[in-house]
Every structure is written in C-alpha cells, then in structure tokens.
Design a protein around this motif. Structure first.
Motif, PDB file in Angstrom:
ATOM      1  N   UNK A  11       0.831  -1.198   0.000  1.00 14.43           N
ATOM      2  CA  UNK A  11       0.000   0.000   0.000  1.00 14.43           C
ATOM      3  C   UNK A  11       0.868   1.251   0.000  1.00 14.43           C
ATOM      4  N   UNK A  12       1.970   1.225   0.735  1.00 22.32           N
ATOM      5  CA  UNK A  12       2.863   2.378   0.771  1.00 22.32           C
ATOM      6  C   UNK A  12       3.436   2.661  -0.616  1.00 22.32           C
ATOM      7  N   UNK A  13       3.802   1.597  -1.345  1.00 12.78           N
ATOM      8  CA  UNK A  13       4.306   1.769  -2.715  1.00 12.78           C
ATOM      9  C   UNK A  13       3.256   2.460  -3.576  1.00 12.78           C
ATOM     10  N   UNK A  14       2.016   2.032  -3.432  1.00 11.77           N
ATOM     11  CA  UNK A  14       0.938   2.596  -4.240  1.00 11.77           C
ATOM     12  C   UNK A  14       0.673   4.053  -3.874  1.00 11.77           C
ATOM     13  N   UNK A  15       0.695   4.368  -2.595  1.00  8.57           N
ATOM     14  CA  UNK A  15       0.506   5.756  -2.179  1.00  8.57           C
ATOM     15  C   UNK A  15       1.630   6.642  -2.720  1.00  8.57           C
ATOM     16  N   UNK A  16       2.865   6.145  -2.642  1.00  3.82           N
ATOM     17  CA  UNK A  16       3.999   6.930  -3.135  1.00  3.82           C
ATOM     18  C   UNK A  16       3.929   7.106  -4.648  1.00  3.82           C
ATOM     19  N   UNK A  17       3.415   6.091  -5.331  1.00  2.00           N
ATOM     20  CA  UNK A  17       3.241   6.221  -6.781  1.00  2.00           C
ATOM     21  C   UNK A  17       2.206   7.297  -7.086  1.00  2.00           C
ATOM     22  N   UNK A  18       1.149   7.357  -6.280  1.00  4.06           N
ATOM     23  CA  UNK A  18       0.156   8.409  -6.476  1.00  4.06           C
ATOM     24  C   UNK A  18       0.755   9.792  -6.233  1.00  4.06           C
ATOM     25  N   UNK A  19       1.620   9.889  -5.227  1.00  5.28           N
ATOM     26  CA  UNK A  19       2.310  11.159  -5.001  1.00  5.28           C
ATOM     27  C   UNK A  19       3.108  11.584  -6.227  1.00  5.28           C
ATOM     28  N   UNK A  20       3.751  10.619  -6.867  1.00  7.30           N
ATOM     29  CA  UNK A  20       4.511  10.909  -8.086  1.00  7.30           C
ATOM     30  C   UNK A  20       3.576  11.345  -9.215  1.00  7.30           C
ATOM     31  N   UNK A  21       2.424  10.700  -9.325  1.00  4.11           N
ATOM     32  CA  UNK A  21       1.459  11.092 -10.361  1.00  4.11           C
ATOM     33  C   UNK A  21       0.974  12.522 -10.142  1.00  4.11           C
ATOM     34  N   UNK A  22       0.767  12.890  -8.896  1.00  2.00           N
ATOM     35  CA  UNK A  22       0.331  14.251  -8.594  1.00  2.00           C
ATOM     36  C   UNK A  22       1.385  15.258  -9.055  1.00  2.00           C
ATOM     37  N   UNK A  86      -8.369  12.445  -5.940  1.00  2.95           N
ATOM     38  CA  UNK A  86      -9.054  13.722  -6.160  1.00  2.95           C
ATOM     39  C   UNK A  86      -8.108  14.802  -6.674  1.00  2.95           C
ATOM     40  N   UNK A  87      -6.879  14.816  -6.164  1.00  2.00           N
ATOM     41  CA  UNK A  87      -5.926  15.861  -6.569  1.00  2.00           C
ATOM     42  C   UNK A  87      -5.680  15.784  -8.070  1.00  2.00           C
ATOM     43  N   UNK A  88      -5.395  14.588  -8.573  1.00  2.00           N
ATOM     44  CA  UNK A  88      -5.126  14.433 -10.005  1.00  2.00           C
ATOM     45  C   UNK A  88      -6.378  14.748 -10.817  1.00  2.00           C
ATOM     46  N   UNK A  89      -7.540  14.340 -10.314  1.00  2.00           N
ATOM     47  CA  UNK A  89      -8.791  14.619 -11.028  1.00  2.00           C
ATOM     48  C   UNK A  89      -8.999  16.118 -11.226  1.00  2.00           C
ATOM     49  N   UNK A  90      -8.717  16.908 -10.192  1.00  2.00           N
ATOM     50  CA  UNK A  90      -8.945  18.350 -10.310  1.00  2.00           C
ATOM     51  C   UNK A  90      -7.861  19.034 -11.149  1.00  2.00           C
ATOM     52  N   UNK A  91      -6.650  18.486 -11.153  1.00  2.00           N
ATOM     53  CA  UNK A  91      -5.629  19.019 -12.069  1.00  2.00           C
ATOM     54  C   UNK A  91      -6.086  18.807 -13.507  1.00  2.00           C
ATOM     55  N   UNK A  92      -6.600  17.610 -13.787  1.00  2.00           N
ATOM     56  CA  UNK A  92      -7.121  17.338 -15.130  1.00  2.00           C
ATOM     57  C   UNK A  92      -8.294  18.258 -15.448  1.00  2.00           C
ATOM     58  N   UNK A  93      -9.175  18.465 -14.473  1.00  2.00           N
ATOM     59  CA  UNK A  93     -10.346  19.321 -14.700  1.00  2.00           C
ATOM     60  C   UNK A  93      -9.937  20.747 -15.040  1.00  2.00           C
ATOM     61  N   UNK A 181     -11.255  28.966  -9.825  1.00  2.00           N
ATOM     62  CA  UNK A 181     -11.801  28.233  -8.678  1.00  2.00           C
ATOM     63  C   UNK A 181     -11.418  26.759  -8.728  1.00  2.00           C
ATOM     64  N   UNK A 182     -11.391  26.184  -9.917  1.00  2.00           N
ATOM     65  CA  UNK A 182     -10.983  24.782 -10.047  1.00  2.00           C
ATOM     66  C   UNK A 182      -9.523  24.611  -9.664  1.00  2.00           C
ATOM     67  N   UNK A 183      -8.689  25.546 -10.062  1.00  2.00           N
ATOM     68  CA  UNK A 183      -7.275  25.473  -9.701  1.00  2.00           C
ATOM     69  C   UNK A 183      -7.084  25.577  -8.186  1.00  2.00           C
ATOM     70  N   UNK A 184      -7.856  26.450  -7.567  1.00  2.00           N
ATOM     71  CA  UNK A 184      -7.728  26.584  -6.114  1.00  2.00           C
ATOM     72  C   UNK A 184      -8.183  25.314  -5.401  1.00  2.00           C
ATOM     73  N   UNK A 185      -9.175  24.624  -5.972  1.00  2.00           N
ATOM     74  CA  UNK A 185      -9.638  23.372  -5.371  1.00  2.00           C
ATOM     75  C   UNK A 185      -8.526  22.329  -5.362  1.00  2.00           C
ATOM     76  N   UNK A 186      -7.638  22.363  -6.341  1.00  2.11           N
ATOM     77  CA  UNK A 186      -6.494  21.426  -6.338  1.00  2.11           C
ATOM     78  C   UNK A 186      -5.732  21.539  -5.024  1.00  2.11           C
TER      79      UNK A 186
END
Length: 205
Positions: A11-22, A86-93, A181-186
């Motif tokens: 799980x830690x590997x997966x969380x860290x991978x998500x951090x990299x994606x962000x 959610x972070x990546x979703x709002x960056x895409x948005x 506003x979308x950028x601030x939500x990130x």
C-alpha cells in the motif's frame, strides 16, 4: 497470532506512486499554462497521468478487498487513496477547462495559481513519503501544504477581484472564474491529503 501474519506493505508503494502522479500532473499543467501551443496534446498527456492514477486507486481498492492484515486501518487506506485521486482529477479538470473553453492565452493569475499548485504537489509528495516510516518530518511538510493552500486562497481572491474589475465580457468572466476556482480546489484537495496523513500518523504514534 496476527503478529505472525506479515502485513501487506505494498500500500505504501501505491501511495507513493500516487504522489509521483500528482507531481507529474502538476508539472504538465505548468507546462500547459506557460506554453499554450498544442494545448490539446498537452491536455492529453495530463489525461494519461490521470488514467494511470485511476489504475493505482483501483489497485489500492482491490488489495484492500483481498488483504487480511493491512498496515493501516482500512478506512484510512480508503480515505487516503480517494483524496490522492481527487488531486489528479482536479488538475485534469483545470487543464480541460482551459482547452474546452477555448482560452486564447492563460492569464498571469492563472500561471501564478499553477506555480502554487506545483509547489503544493511537491509538498504533498514529501508528506506521503513520510507515511511508510511514520516520519515525524510529516508535520513540517503538512504545514507547508497548509501555507500554500492559504496562498492559493489569497491568489484566488485577488484574481477574482481583478477579473471583475478589468474584464467587460461576461462570458470571459464566467470562464475564468470557474478556471481559477478549479485550480484553487487542487490545493484544497492537497490539504485534504495532508490532513488524512496527519491523522494516520498521530493515530499510529
């Protein structure tokens, strides 16, 4: 008996991978707003990162449903996976609105907000990396995330004030208001990640 059963640590590997994606998505958004040529191709690159992040989230949920002993409480694992996604979703948005709304050129306020997003993403990734070892340094990084989120709030307020004062076209006002506003939500969602991690570490201490 439970102590003899190894806990699933991937799980830690997966969380860290998500951090990299962000961080990757934030840098791609930065590239987009600082060089708006071929914007659709740049948006596609962000969508690819968002898709990869979704796959990681699905993997977290799959492991959560098939792992007997987890390294963290199940509700904390699910909450953190959701907030990271959610972070990546709002960056895409934010990127998608820039393209779909046919923005001619990003404003200086837009670029300033994205600069804050990049720094916040980096601080979030550092916070995530503290989770595996329950590193007390998480507090320093979480405080930085909070500071940057407050900075984004200030930028949003100032950007909206300038927009309403300087832009006479109501359609442009509507477009840019939603983009800002979308950028601030990130940054809000980044703060959510830091808060979840803070809660986990304090609980495990």
């Amino acid at each position: 008996m439970f102590r003899l059963i190894p806990r699933e640590t991937r799980f830690y590997d997966l969380f860290e991978r998500q951090g990299e994606h962000i961080v990757r998505a934030a840098h791609l958004l930065h590239d987009l707003v600082h060089d708006f040529r071929d914007a659709r191709a740049r948006l596609h690159a962000i969508k690819e990162v968002e898709h990869e992040a979704d796959q990681v989230t699905h993997e977290v949920v799959r492991r959560l449903n098939t792992t007997f002993i987890t390294p963290l409480d199940r509700e904390d694992i699910h909450a953190l996976a959701s907030r990271l996604d959610d972070v990546v979703d709002f960056i895409e948005a934010a990127a998608e609105r820039l393209v779909v709304y046919r923005i001619k050129e990003p404003t200086s306020a837009c670029r300033a907000l994205v600069d804050v997003i990049v720094r916040t993403a980096q601080a979030v990734e550092r916070t995530v990396r503290c989770l595996r070892a329950m590193d007390p340094a998480f507090h320093e990084h979480a405080v930085e995330v909070n500071r940057l989120e407050n900075s984004a709030d200030d930028l949003l307020r100032d950007s909206l004030a300038a927009l309403f004062e300087e832009e006479s076209d109501p359609i442009e006002v509507i477009k840019w208001k939603e983009i800002y506003e979308t950028m601030e939500v990130v940054t809000d969602r980044c703060e959510d990640v830091a808060n979840v991690i803070e809660g986990i570490i304090l609980k495990m201490a």
